[in-house]
Design a protein around this motif. Sequence first.
Motif, PDB file in Angstrom:
ATOM      1  N   ILE A   9       0.862  -1.177   0.000  1.00 15.18           N
ATOM      2  CA  ILE A   9       0.000   0.000   0.000  1.00 15.18           C
ATOM      3  C   ILE A   9       0.901   1.230   0.000  1.00 15.18           C
ATOM      4  O   ILE A   9       1.688   1.424   0.915  1.00 15.18           O
ATOM      5  CB  ILE A   9      -0.926   0.015   1.240  1.00 15.18           C
ATOM      6  CG1 ILE A   9      -1.814  -1.219   1.237  1.00 15.18           C
ATOM      7  CG2 ILE A   9      -1.763   1.283   1.260  1.00 15.18           C
ATOM      8  CD1 ILE A   9      -2.567  -1.435   2.520  1.00 15.18           C
ATOM      9  N   ARG A  10       0.795   2.021  -1.040  1.00 13.02           N
ATOM     10  CA  ARG A  10       1.648   3.205  -1.159  1.00 13.02           C
ATOM     11  C   ARG A  10       0.953   4.414  -0.582  1.00 13.02           C
ATOM     12  O   ARG A  10      -0.241   4.613  -0.770  1.00 13.02           O
ATOM     13  CB  ARG A  10       1.986   3.458  -2.618  1.00 13.02           C
ATOM     14  CG  ARG A  10       2.795   2.336  -3.206  1.00 13.02           C
ATOM     15  CD  ARG A  10       3.182   2.650  -4.615  1.00 13.02           C
ATOM     16  NE  ARG A  10       3.903   1.512  -5.156  1.00 13.02           N
ATOM     17  CZ  ARG A  10       4.782   1.601  -6.127  1.00 13.02           C
ATOM     18  NH1 ARG A  10       5.040   2.757  -6.670  1.00 13.02           N
ATOM     19  NH2 ARG A  10       5.402   0.535  -6.561  1.00 13.02           N
ATOM     20  N   ARG A  11       1.723   5.212   0.147  1.00  4.77           N
ATOM     21  CA  ARG A  11       1.206   6.459   0.710  1.00  4.77           C
ATOM     22  C   ARG A  11       2.062   7.604   0.224  1.00  4.77           C
ATOM     23  O   ARG A  11       3.285   7.496   0.171  1.00  4.77           O
ATOM     24  CB  ARG A  11       1.242   6.425   2.248  1.00  4.77           C
ATOM     25  CG  ARG A  11       0.199   5.508   2.846  1.00  4.77           C
ATOM     26  CD  ARG A  11       0.131   5.652   4.356  1.00  4.77           C
ATOM     27  NE  ARG A  11       1.379   5.216   4.986  1.00  4.77           N
ATOM     28  CZ  ARG A  11       2.035   5.922   5.910  1.00  4.77           C
ATOM     29  NH1 ARG A  11       1.593   7.063   6.325  1.00  4.77           N
ATOM     30  NH2 ARG A  11       3.145   5.444   6.435  1.00  4.77           N
ATOM     31  N   THR A  38       6.902   6.241  11.820  1.00  3.59           N
ATOM     32  CA  THR A  38       6.238   6.725  10.612  1.00  3.59           C
ATOM     33  C   THR A  38       5.424   5.646   9.902  1.00  3.59           C
ATOM     34  O   THR A  38       4.682   5.952   8.971  1.00  3.59           O
ATOM     35  CB  THR A  38       7.266   7.288   9.614  1.00  3.59           C
ATOM     36  OG1 THR A  38       8.202   6.264   9.280  1.00  3.59           O
ATOM     37  CG2 THR A  38       7.986   8.494  10.174  1.00  3.59           C
ATOM     38  N   LYS A  39       5.599   4.388  10.304  1.00  2.00           N
ATOM     39  CA  LYS A  39       4.925   3.242   9.670  1.00  2.00           C
ATOM     40  C   LYS A  39       5.271   3.149   8.181  1.00  2.00           C
ATOM     41  O   LYS A  39       4.417   2.930   7.331  1.00  2.00           O
ATOM     42  CB  LYS A  39       3.410   3.319   9.875  1.00  2.00           C
ATOM     43  CG  LYS A  39       3.009   3.163  11.324  1.00  2.00           C
ATOM     44  CD  LYS A  39       1.514   3.050  11.477  1.00  2.00           C
ATOM     45  CE  LYS A  39       1.167   2.753  12.907  1.00  2.00           C
ATOM     46  NZ  LYS A  39       0.535   3.847  13.608  1.00  2.00           N
ATOM     47  N   ARG A  40       6.558   3.342   7.913  1.00  2.00           N
ATOM     48  CA  ARG A  40       7.087   3.174   6.552  1.00  2.00           C
ATOM     49  C   ARG A  40       8.275   2.229   6.620  1.00  2.00           C
ATOM     50  O   ARG A  40       8.909   2.103   7.658  1.00  2.00           O
ATOM     51  CB  ARG A  40       7.538   4.517   5.977  1.00  2.00           C
ATOM     52  CG  ARG A  40       6.404   5.485   5.710  1.00  2.00           C
ATOM     53  CD  ARG A  40       6.930   6.745   5.056  1.00  2.00           C
ATOM     54  NE  ARG A  40       5.901   7.751   4.930  1.00  2.00           N
ATOM     55  CZ  ARG A  40       5.117   7.878   3.854  1.00  2.00           C
ATOM     56  NH1 ARG A  40       5.258   7.063   2.842  1.00  2.00           N
ATOM     57  NH2 ARG A  40       4.204   8.828   3.817  1.00  2.00           N
TER      58      ARG A  40
END
Length: 60
Positions: A9-11, A38-40
Amino acid sequence: MAKKAKKTIRREWTKADIKELKAHSKARTPVIKISKVTKRSVGALRQKALYLGIGLGHQR
């Protein structure tokens, strides 16, 4: 039967995200900690830092 791969899932990077990344870079926060906050992924953080021309982790 093979397991299905996890869908990526890209943000988008917001201005606030970039500001936070620069602050962490200046504070020399470990990349793993930044990743959790950052949840990345670590890779995503490193790529963005490289694009912005700031150091993260061992690239200082």
